[in-house]
Scaffold this motif. Sequence first.
Motif, PDB file in Angstrom:
ATOM      1  N   PHE A 223      56.706   0.683  -2.889  1.00  0.00           N
ATOM      2  CA  PHE A 223      55.513  -0.143  -2.707  1.00  0.00           C
ATOM      3  C   PHE A 223      55.744  -1.259  -1.691  1.00  0.00           C
ATOM      4  O   PHE A 223      54.869  -1.593  -0.898  1.00  0.00           O
ATOM      5  CB  PHE A 223      55.092  -0.743  -4.058  1.00  0.00           C
ATOM      6  N   LYS A 224      56.967  -1.833  -1.702  1.00  0.00           N
ATOM      7  CA  LYS A 224      57.253  -2.970  -0.823  1.00  0.00           C
ATOM      8  C   LYS A 224      57.107  -2.626   0.654  1.00  0.00           C
ATOM      9  O   LYS A 224      56.741  -3.477   1.464  1.00  0.00           O
ATOM     10  CB  LYS A 224      58.663  -3.510  -1.100  1.00  0.00           C
ATOM     11  N   TYR A 225      57.416  -1.381   1.006  1.00  0.00           N
ATOM     12  CA  TYR A 225      57.301  -0.962   2.401  1.00  0.00           C
ATOM     13  C   TYR A 225      55.845  -1.045   2.877  1.00  0.00           C
ATOM     14  O   TYR A 225      55.547  -1.636   3.911  1.00  0.00           O
ATOM     15  CB  TYR A 225      57.832   0.457   2.556  1.00  0.00           C
ATOM     16  N   PHE A 226      54.947  -0.467   2.112  1.00  0.00           N
ATOM     17  CA  PHE A 226      53.542  -0.510   2.488  1.00  0.00           C
ATOM     18  C   PHE A 226      52.970  -1.921   2.344  1.00  0.00           C
ATOM     19  O   PHE A 226      52.098  -2.323   3.108  1.00  0.00           O
ATOM     20  CB  PHE A 226      52.747   0.492   1.660  1.00  0.00           C
ATOM     21  N   GLU A 227      53.480  -2.664   1.386  1.00  0.00           N
ATOM     22  CA  GLU A 227      53.059  -4.057   1.240  1.00  0.00           C
ATOM     23  C   GLU A 227      53.390  -4.843   2.503  1.00  0.00           C
ATOM     24  O   GLU A 227      52.584  -5.658   2.972  1.00  0.00           O
ATOM     25  CB  GLU A 227      53.750  -4.682   0.017  1.00  0.00           C
ATOM     26  N   TYR A 228      54.563  -4.568   3.058  1.00  0.00           N
ATOM     27  CA  TYR A 228      54.938  -5.276   4.292  1.00  0.00           C
ATOM     28  C   TYR A 228      54.000  -4.890   5.434  1.00  0.00           C
ATOM     29  O   TYR A 228      53.539  -5.752   6.194  1.00  0.00           O
ATOM     30  CB  TYR A 228      56.398  -4.974   4.686  1.00  0.00           C
ATOM     31  N   ILE A 229      53.702  -3.603   5.564  1.00  0.00           N
ATOM     32  CA  ILE A 229      52.812  -3.153   6.637  1.00  0.00           C
ATOM     33  C   ILE A 229      51.431  -3.781   6.495  1.00  0.00           C
ATOM     34  O   ILE A 229      50.875  -4.347   7.446  1.00  0.00           O
ATOM     35  CB  ILE A 229      52.697  -1.622   6.647  1.00  0.00           C
ATOM     36  N   PHE A 230      50.870  -3.701   5.297  1.00  0.00           N
ATOM     37  CA  PHE A 230      49.514  -4.198   5.079  1.00  0.00           C
ATOM     38  C   PHE A 230      49.412  -5.713   5.204  1.00  0.00           C
ATOM     39  O   PHE A 230      48.448  -6.231   5.780  1.00  0.00           O
ATOM     40  CB  PHE A 230      49.013  -3.770   3.694  1.00  0.00           C
ATOM     41  N   LEU A 231      50.394  -6.435   4.670  1.00  0.00           N
ATOM     42  CA  LEU A 231      50.247  -7.883   4.548  1.00  0.00           C
ATOM     43  C   LEU A 231      51.073  -8.708   5.531  1.00  0.00           C
ATOM     44  O   LEU A 231      50.799  -9.892   5.711  1.00  0.00           O
ATOM     45  CB  LEU A 231      50.606  -8.310   3.112  1.00  0.00           C
TER      46      LEU A 231
END
Length: 356
Positions: A223-231
């Motif tokens: 989840f953290k990977y996509f969280e970084y991309i999105f946010l």
Amino acid sequence: MHEYFEIKKFDECSLYHWDKFCLKSDDAWLWHTSHGILSKSCWFNHFNHSFCIIDKSNKNQIVAICPLFLVRRRKIIDYSVLDCLGGPAMLSSISEKKTKKITILINEYLLNILKKYKVNKCEFLLSSLSNSIINKRRLIPNPLGPYLSIDKSSFTWLKNIKNLSNKQIFDTFSSNAKSIIKKNEKSLLFQKVNRNEETKFLKIYFDLHQQTSSRKNINTHNFKYFEYIFLNIPQQHKNIFYVSTQEKILSISIFGVYKKNVIYWSNVSNHDGLKLGSNYFSMWNAIKYFNKQKVENIEFGEGFFQHEEKGKLFLNHFKKSFGGVKFPLYRGEKIISKSKDFFFNIVRDIKNFKFR
């Protein structure tokens, strides 16, 4: 030989100067930036060992950077590797003499890291959208040559849309892609994810990512990977789009943007989206959006050769259906022990054969 140069680890560097270098270097693309590296640091079992080289004889300016990760793959056999996504990047303004010295220094440093962590191999992949690659008007030898034990280059699908009208672009699509888009365009909606919607769509994206990974029987990212991309990835370096009907979201696509070039970064979709061709619809509308933004090139992703896994070959049809043409994707490996690598490859092939 290296009295003028000093290696600095990523966490010892100013991120401002790191990214400033990336803007100046023709070799550097999105994967070289601090955000590209920090996003990949979120991957499972990936440990950031990226570094830069400064020139002490010239105001300590950064003259080269090398994205680098230690990827731990320990099971019965340790398959751990070093991963260099983007490849070493240098300033084009430095002299040939300094370039050679920096290349030697990078090679020495990589060998030391390989030996320190008892890893047998470093895998390299150049960014096809970097100016030093995309602006060449002829085929060139693999620029990774000085770092490699073996060249493993493949190809990607790429399209130049500079100075083309939307009609000219659409006319280059395959008949199948045109048919799918036209058939469903009246029932589908295409929209960009706005900044204030990113948290909401992050959760939807990750849920669809888990569904997609389960359907394709592939590993999920955390989840953290996509969280970084999105946010965290700056707005100018990403575009996130979604396709929906009146009732539900069908697919979400992430595109990376850097130096007037775009890559089809990541995509998820549900069963209804696949039935309605939402990925085709999303790509066509994204291309129109980027054309309006004066983007020059779009990369659709790596292609697969006929001898590779048959299940992946259908992706070739999708990627080239938008008028994409084959373009070199420069890869390679630095190997400590070829016999050890040969043994690992045999074991991996046996394992993959059993689980097909």
